[in-house]
Scaffold this motif. Structure first.
Motif, PDB file in Angstrom:
ATOM      1  N   THR A 339       0.796  -1.219   0.039  1.00 29.73           N
ATOM      2  CA  THR A 339      -0.096   0.163   0.131  1.00 29.73           C
ATOM      3  C   THR A 339       0.801   1.165   0.034  1.00 29.73           C
ATOM      4  OG1 THR A 339      -1.991   1.159   1.269  1.00 29.73           O
ATOM      5  CG2 THR A 339      -0.224   0.130   2.673  1.00 29.73           C
ATOM      6  N   THR A 340       0.332   2.399   0.171  1.00 28.22           N
ATOM      7  CA  THR A 340       1.076   3.721   0.330  1.00 28.22           C
ATOM      8  C   THR A 340       0.927   4.466   1.754  1.00 28.22           C
ATOM      9  OG1 THR A 340      -0.974   4.766  -0.699  1.00 28.22           O
ATOM     10  CG2 THR A 340       0.806   3.826  -2.231  1.00 28.22           C
ATOM     11  N   ASN A 341       1.880   5.488   1.732  1.00 29.22           N
ATOM     12  CA  ASN A 341       1.876   6.261   2.810  1.00 29.22           C
ATOM     13  C   ASN A 341       0.700   7.377   2.791  1.00 29.22           C
ATOM     14  OD1 ASN A 341       3.043   7.692   1.244  1.00 29.22           O
ATOM     15  ND2 ASN A 341       4.738   8.540   2.274  1.00 29.22           N
ATOM     16  N   SER A 342      -0.462   7.054   2.580  1.00 30.96           N
ATOM     17  CA  SER A 342      -1.423   8.026   2.359  1.00 30.96           C
ATOM     18  C   SER A 342      -2.681   8.070   3.821  1.00 30.96           C
ATOM     19  CB  SER A 342      -2.332   7.522   1.305  1.00 30.96           C
ATOM     20  OG  SER A 342      -1.733   7.065   0.011  1.00 30.96           O
ATOM     21  N   GLY A 343      -2.546   9.233   4.102  1.00 32.18           N
ATOM     22  CA  GLY A 343      -3.342   9.728   5.199  1.00 32.18           C
ATOM     23  C   GLY A 343      -3.170   8.878   6.353  1.00 32.18           C
ATOM     24  N   GLY A 344      -4.222   8.152   6.860  1.00 34.31           N
ATOM     25  CA  GLY A 344      -4.189   7.349   8.128  1.00 34.31           C
ATOM     26  C   GLY A 344      -3.741   6.019   7.863  1.00 34.31           C
ATOM     27  N   ILE A 345      -3.392   5.516   6.758  1.00 36.05           N
ATOM     28  CA  ILE A 345      -3.059   4.158   6.357  1.00 36.05           C
ATOM     29  C   ILE A 345      -1.986   3.878   7.208  1.00 36.05           C
ATOM     30  CG2 ILE A 345      -2.350   2.841   4.706  1.00 36.05           C
ATOM     31  CD1 ILE A 345      -4.073   4.035   2.551  1.00 36.05           C
ATOM     32  N   PRO A 346      -0.749   4.399   7.241  1.00 32.02           N
ATOM     33  CA  PRO A 346       0.348   3.990   7.987  1.00 32.02           C
ATOM     34  C   PRO A 346      -0.200   3.810   9.428  1.00 32.02           C
ATOM     35  CG  PRO A 346       1.164   5.714   6.876  1.00 32.02           C
ATOM     36  CD  PRO A 346      -0.449   5.761   6.688  1.00 32.02           C
ATOM     37  N   GLU A 347      -0.924   4.425  10.021  1.00 32.45           N
ATOM     38  CA  GLU A 347      -1.527   4.213  11.538  1.00 32.45           C
ATOM     39  C   GLU A 347      -1.939   2.896  11.675  1.00 32.45           C
ATOM     40  OE1 GLU A 347      -3.936   7.578  13.210  1.00 32.45           O
ATOM     41  OE2 GLU A 347      -3.087   8.867  11.376  1.00 32.45           O
ATOM     42  N   TYR A 348      -2.774   2.485  10.669  1.00 34.48           N
ATOM     43  CA  TYR A 348      -3.404   1.197  10.677  1.00 34.48           C
ATOM     44  C   TYR A 348      -2.566  -0.163  10.547  1.00 34.48           C
ATOM     45  CZ  TYR A 348      -8.144   3.098  11.136  1.00 34.48           C
ATOM     46  OH  TYR A 348      -9.269   3.890  11.479  1.00 34.48           O
ATOM     47  N   VAL A 349      -1.887  -0.094   9.550  1.00 32.68           N
ATOM     48  CA  VAL A 349      -1.012  -1.265   8.894  1.00 32.68           C
ATOM     49  C   VAL A 349       0.271  -1.212   9.775  1.00 32.68           C
ATOM     50  CG1 VAL A 349      -2.097  -1.013   6.713  1.00 32.68           C
ATOM     51  CG2 VAL A 349       0.245  -0.140   6.949  1.00 32.68           C
ATOM     52  N   GLN A 350       0.742  -0.121  10.170  1.00 30.21           N
ATOM     53  CA  GLN A 350       2.124  -0.248  10.953  1.00 30.21           C
ATOM     54  C   GLN A 350       3.260  -0.594  10.059  1.00 30.21           C
ATOM     55  OE1 GLN A 350       2.757   1.085  13.984  1.00 30.21           O
ATOM     56  NE2 GLN A 350       0.585   2.068  13.989  1.00 30.21           N
ATOM     57  N   ASN A 351       3.872  -1.766  10.720  1.00 32.63           N
ATOM     58  CA  ASN A 351       5.154  -2.279  10.015  1.00 32.63           C
ATOM     59  C   ASN A 351       4.479  -3.761   9.358  1.00 32.63           C
ATOM     60  OD1 ASN A 351       4.834  -3.706  12.278  1.00 32.63           O
ATOM     61  ND2 ASN A 351       7.296  -3.707  12.761  1.00 32.63           N
ATOM     62  N   TYR A 352       3.368  -4.088   9.259  1.00 33.14           N
ATOM     63  CA  TYR A 352       2.831  -5.200   8.880  1.00 33.14           C
ATOM     64  C   TYR A 352       2.530  -5.255   7.320  1.00 33.14           C
ATOM     65  CZ  TYR A 352       2.167  -6.629  13.799  1.00 33.14           C
ATOM     66  OH  TYR A 352       2.608  -6.650  15.249  1.00 33.14           O
ATOM     67  N   ALA A 353       2.594  -3.918   6.947  1.00 34.64           N
ATOM     68  CA  ALA A 353       2.402  -4.004   5.445  1.00 34.64           C
ATOM     69  C   ALA A 353       3.550  -3.314   4.572  1.00 34.64           C
ATOM     70  CB  ALA A 353       1.226  -3.259   4.930  1.00 34.64           C
ATOM     71  N   ILE A 354       3.961  -3.523   3.463  1.00 34.45           N
ATOM     72  CA  ILE A 354       4.791  -2.761   2.606  1.00 34.45           C
ATOM     73  C   ILE A 354       4.162  -1.459   2.152  1.00 34.45           C
ATOM     74  CG2 ILE A 354       6.134  -2.711   0.569  1.00 34.45           C
ATOM     75  CD1 ILE A 354       5.882  -5.938   0.639  1.00 34.45           C
ATOM     76  N   VAL A 355       4.521  -0.419   2.819  1.00 37.43           N
ATOM     77  CA  VAL A 355       4.084   0.840   2.684  1.00 37.43           C
ATOM     78  C   VAL A 355       5.084   1.791   1.949  1.00 37.43           C
ATOM     79  CG1 VAL A 355       3.426   2.978   3.832  1.00 37.43           C
ATOM     80  CG2 VAL A 355       3.070   0.775   5.076  1.00 37.43           C
ATOM     81  N   LEU A 356       4.612   2.350   0.651  1.00 40.66           N
ATOM     82  CA  LEU A 356       5.503   2.677  -0.351  1.00 40.66           C
ATOM     83  C   LEU A 356       5.345   4.188  -0.174  1.00 40.66           C
ATOM     84  CD1 LEU A 356       4.785   0.429  -3.306  1.00 40.66           C
ATOM     85  CD2 LEU A 356       6.750   0.501  -1.826  1.00 40.66           C
TER      86      LEU A 356
END
Length: 407
Positions: A339-356
């Protein structure tokens, strides 16, 4: 505690229970389900009337429904107005699909609240329903539950000034309404509470190895996918902000040839409208045919099968997504998520997803991440990921979290 929940939209009249889908309606239904089990509050739901929703509502206890039955002539006005707007801009038209029904809802509930009070009243998301408070001269405690960042101001300044609190689905949304640049801002920090969204972790969970294999084969058979093909999954609305066009471009550079992209979704929940972006997506999909398959709308309670059948879920949101529940659903099912570092997404996925980082060379980053995920067959720790989601975003204690912020 007597709690009233106001839920109305202008893009299709989504009722509660969520018989027609809709993220907000689904979340409210999870509150109802929890209250039926625990009896935490006296709940009253003000919902658009829908026959299927009405029948579904009868299985829930500890809840009262106030049904707003929109007259046929209002629905005809909606249909006519929608056709006119759609000719000018299909994307914008969605927001006006049931605008006259929304106005009717506002007037109907305003009359009810002139004679009735609650300990706490929650206004769900739609910023325009502030007019219910304005017209009814409601003087009890009320809260706004913001699932999105407000983009308009309905000219009800007193309503927002007197609002007891704002429940925001992420710190990102909270920071936005603190700003003077926001249409309803600046909101004082002491009136803002963050209540993260929730998913049904009894539904969205990792299947056993044998069940997973069976479901995977069933879906491959359904869409005539080769047994050797990997499955990339995209779920969500086919709209510009979800980044599907970027994903399709990225797939042109993927270093693996034996894959199928399953696009699960339509332009709106359960709808089959068309617009220029859909045409663009179909053109891009044709360029990498036969790697792309459109499933159309899939009912919410069937999505866990698709997550479990997939090798990786790619959800490259290109707008500032307030929360991003599809990412949480996919993680809860124990698959890789990009996924991407958009809005609140990083708050939910933390380090469990690949965040681009979506700001630079997103197509290339997606291509690289997808290639690496498909080549690397090492399984993610499905149960560690599921445990993280269940402990933080489960509907089992969602109402408890909401009630706590109202006390």
């Amino acid at each position: 505690m007597k709690i009233g929940i106001l839920t109305a939209d202008s893009n299709g009249c989504f009722p509660v229970p969520a018989s027609k889908g809709g993220a907000v309606s689904t979340l409210i239904e999870s509150l109802i389900r929890e209250n039926s089990e625990k009896g935490l509050a006296e709940l009253t739901i003000f919902s658009y009337y829908d026959e299927k929703a009405y029948k579904k509502s009868r299985k829930y206890s500890n809840v009262n429904f106030i049904w707003v039955k929109v007259p046929k002539y209002i629905k005809k006005l909606d249909s006519l107005f929608y056709k006119i707007i759609k000719k000018k801009s299909a994307v914008k038209a969605i927001s006006y699909k049931s605008i006259f029904s929304l106005i009717y809802y506002i007037k109907y509930v305003s009359k009810y609240l002139k004679k009735n009070r609650f300990d706490k009243l929650i206004l769900e998301n739609n910023i325009t329903i502030a007019w219910i408070i304005q017209l009814s001269h409601y003087n009890g405690q009320y809260y706004y539950h913001l699932h999105n960042v407000p983009r308009i101001n309905p000219k009800c300044k007193k309503v927002f000034d007197k609002c007891a609190g704002y429940l925001c689905v992420s710190k990102y949304v909270a920071h936005q309404i603190e700003s003077e640049d926001n249409p309803i801002g600046p909101v004082d920090l002491e009136r803002i509470r963050v209540v993260y969204n929730a998913i049904d972790t009894d539904l969205f969970k990792p299947y056993s190895i044998n069940h997973k294999k069976m479901i995977r084969q069933q879906i491959k058979n359904k869409y005539s996918i080769s047994s050797s093909d990997k499955i990339i999954l995209f779920t969500g609305r086919i709209s510009k902000e979800k980044g599907l066009d970027v994903l399709l471009d990225a797939l042109k550079k993927v270093k693996v040839d034996n894959y199928k992209l399953l696009i699960v979704g339509s332009i709106m929940h359960g709808a089959n409208e068309k617009n220029n972006f859909v045409d663009l997506v179909k053109h891009k999909a044709h360029e990498i045919s036969p790697h792309v398959l459109f499933t159309g709308y899939i009912a919410h309670d069937k999505l866990a099968d698709y997550y479990n059948a997939a090798d990786v879920a790619v959800l490259p949101s290109t707008w500032e997504e307030p929360a991003g529940l599809t990412m949480v659903e996919a993680l809860s099912c124990g698959i890789r998520v990009i996924t991407t570092n958009s809005g609140g997404i990083p708050e939910y996925v933390q380090n469990y997803a690949i965040v681009l980082n979506k700001a630079e060379n997103l197509k290339d980053k997606l291509s690289h991440a997808i290639s690496a995920s498909l080549i690397n067959d090492n399984l993610v720790d499905r149960y560690e990921t599921y445990s993280y989601i269940k402990n933080n975003f489960s509907t089992h204690k969602y109402l408890e979290r909401v009630v706590k912020q109202l006390e």
